[in-house]
Design a protein around this motif. Structure first.
Motif, PDB file in Angstrom:
ATOM      1  N   ASP A 172      -1.072  15.407  -3.550  1.00 43.80           N
ATOM      2  CA  ASP A 172      -1.862  16.719  -3.589  1.00 43.80           C
ATOM      3  C   ASP A 172      -2.027  17.605  -4.629  1.00 43.80           C
ATOM      4  OD1 ASP A 172       0.945  17.465  -3.803  1.00 43.80           O
ATOM      5  OD2 ASP A 172       1.086  18.731  -1.934  1.00 43.80           O
ATOM      6  N   GLU A 173      -1.491  17.015  -5.911  1.00 43.39           N
ATOM      7  CA  GLU A 173      -1.769  17.707  -7.128  1.00 43.39           C
ATOM      8  C   GLU A 173      -2.566  16.938  -7.865  1.00 43.39           C
ATOM      9  OE1 GLU A 173       2.844  18.884  -8.104  1.00 43.39           O
ATOM     10  OE2 GLU A 173       2.127  16.728  -9.000  1.00 43.39           O
ATOM     11  N   ILE A 174      -3.135  15.888  -7.276  1.00 47.87           N
ATOM     12  CA  ILE A 174      -4.234  15.004  -8.016  1.00 47.87           C
ATOM     13  C   ILE A 174      -5.654  15.138  -7.575  1.00 47.87           C
ATOM     14  CG2 ILE A 174      -4.803  12.699  -8.952  1.00 47.87           C
ATOM     15  CD1 ILE A 174      -1.716  12.143  -9.037  1.00 47.87           C
ATOM     16  N   GLU A 211       0.578  -1.292  -0.024  1.00 48.04           N
ATOM     17  CA  GLU A 211       0.143   0.242   0.069  1.00 48.04           C
ATOM     18  C   GLU A 211       0.844   1.379   0.091  1.00 48.04           C
ATOM     19  OE1 GLU A 211      -2.643  -2.978   2.348  1.00 48.04           O
ATOM     20  OE2 GLU A 211      -0.383  -2.612   2.258  1.00 48.04           O
ATOM     21  N   VAL A 212       1.914   1.210   0.790  1.00 52.41           N
ATOM     22  CA  VAL A 212       2.808   2.377   0.786  1.00 52.41           C
ATOM     23  C   VAL A 212       4.254   1.639   0.771  1.00 52.41           C
ATOM     24  CG1 VAL A 212       3.820   4.258   2.150  1.00 52.41           C
ATOM     25  CG2 VAL A 212       1.489   3.681   2.427  1.00 52.41           C
ATOM     26  N   LEU A 272      -5.481  10.811   4.180  1.00 51.09           N
ATOM     27  CA  LEU A 272      -5.049  10.356   5.729  1.00 51.09           C
ATOM     28  C   LEU A 272      -3.635   9.941   5.667  1.00 51.09           C
ATOM     29  CD1 LEU A 272      -5.812  10.110   8.519  1.00 51.09           C
ATOM     30  CD2 LEU A 272      -6.919   7.788   7.862  1.00 51.09           C
ATOM     31  N   VAL A 273      -3.234   9.034   4.652  1.00 47.75           N
ATOM     32  CA  VAL A 273      -1.655   8.363   4.863  1.00 47.75           C
ATOM     33  C   VAL A 273      -0.988   9.489   4.804  1.00 47.75           C
ATOM     34  CG1 VAL A 273      -0.059   6.973   3.611  1.00 47.75           C
ATOM     35  CG2 VAL A 273      -2.536   6.140   4.203  1.00 47.75           C
ATOM     36  N   ASP A 324      -5.310   2.781  -5.661  1.00 47.82           N
ATOM     37  CA  ASP A 324      -6.625   2.300  -5.328  1.00 47.82           C
ATOM     38  C   ASP A 324      -7.232   2.265  -3.783  1.00 47.82           C
ATOM     39  OD1 ASP A 324      -5.053   0.371  -4.011  1.00 47.82           O
ATOM     40  OD2 ASP A 324      -5.381  -1.391  -5.312  1.00 47.82           O
ATOM     41  N   LEU A 325      -6.264   3.081  -3.187  1.00 41.89           N
ATOM     42  CA  LEU A 325      -6.931   3.216  -1.701  1.00 41.89           C
ATOM     43  C   LEU A 325      -7.718   4.210  -1.666  1.00 41.89           C
ATOM     44  CD1 LEU A 325      -4.258   1.461  -0.882  1.00 41.89           C
ATOM     45  CD2 LEU A 325      -3.886   3.213   0.913  1.00 41.89           C
ATOM     46  N   GLY A 326      -7.889   5.162  -2.621  1.00 39.08           N
ATOM     47  CA  GLY A 326      -9.110   6.104  -2.713  1.00 39.08           C
ATOM     48  C   GLY A 326      -8.473   7.403  -1.983  1.00 39.08           C
TER      49      GLY A 326
END
Length: 281
Positions: free
Chosen positions: A279-281, A55-56, A195-196, A187-189
């Motif tokens: 933060d650009e998307i 995920e990360v 939040l991550v 795909d985490l949305g």
């Protein structure tokens, strides 16, 4: 209620351990998420990311265009060298790297990309990064491209610096050299990605404001520097600092420049996304 598990994959080195310590040790409020460490060398992480495995993950910026369909870059957590970076070392003084056999830590690493920008004509020989310094000492290769703690320990092996690629980059472009980043799976949305990103920033900020506590944990990962508190702390401070909290305008500019140059020189075969950061998307 069962916590959502987020796997965080990173290199087993002290700077990554330092910044992720507050998350894994739950020193900050993780808002119902449970973070689990996955430790692998950077080239393995680059390969895993192509499959969207974690995920990360920490990855090399060089690898990012190849995984951009699956991941976005978090605004925090970057490894940026401001006037320093991967170093090419040799046993005997060299006049040039042209035509030399050079040990590299992987073809997807940013260190390799930057070396190709510096000198396109050499023969890369892939090694696990911890085996590069011994390979140079033994004469298996003409030179070695060292990353991680090797940037501080190569002199212990009696080796000589040919070039610091971060220093070269700074002199040429007057920008810091972005080496690694933390990415989060698309795909985490958006809600979970945001939040991550928030927790990643909080984790780094906590580590920087509780330095002794975080360093005590990070020293366990300081390969070759476990018994050298001064140099292990120096290494961590090289790659966990205000630019790790936020790349800054020039840091982001450097990311786009590095990838554009890689594409223009034919080193990067994938397309470069117009927008990279979450933060650009």
């Amino acid at each position: 209620m069962e916590k959502r598990v987020i796997h965080v994959a990173h290199s087993p080195d002290s700077d990554d351990a330092f910044m992720f310590y507050p998350l894994v040790a739950q020193k900050i409020d993780t808002k119902g998420l449970e973070f689990k460490h996955i430790l692998k060398d950077i080239e393995s992480l680059n390969r895993d990311a192509k499959e969207g495995k974690w995920e990360v993950s920490a990855v090399s910026f060089h690898a990012y265009p190849y995984i951009a369909d699956k991941y976005v870059v978090l605004p925090s957590g970057g490894s940026v060298g401001d006037g320093y970076g991967p170093i090419v070392v040799s046993k005997e003084p060299l006049d040039t790297l042209k035509g030399k056999r050079i040990a590299i830590p992987g073809k997807w690493t940013t260190a390799y990309l930057t070396l190709k920008l510096f000198e396109p004509d050499f023969t890369p020989v892939e090694y696990y990064f911890e085996d590069i310094l011994p390979a140079v000492v033994s004469g298996e290769v003409d030179a070695g491209l060292v990353i991680h703690e090797g940037q501080l320990t190569y002199k212990d092996f009696g080796l000589k610096k040919f070039v610091d690629l971060g220093e070269w980059w700074k002199e040429k472009y007057n920008l810091p050299l972005p080496l690694g980043c933390n990415v989060v799976r698309r795909d985490l949305g958006k809600e979970l990605i945001d939040l991550v990103a928030q927790l990643m920033k909080e984790s780094i900020t906590y580590a920087l404001t509780h330095k002794e506590e975080a360093m005590e944990y990070a020293r366990k990962f300081a390969r070759g520097l476990e018994q050298d508190p001064e140099r292990s702390e120096r290494f961590v401070s090289m790659y966990v600092n205000e630019r790790t909290v936020d790349y800054g305008k020039d840091g982001r500019e450097a990311v786009y420049l590095l990838l554009r140059l890689g594409k223009e020189r034919g080193i990067i075969k994938a397309e470069i996304p117009e927008k990279i950061f979450s933060d650009e998307i």
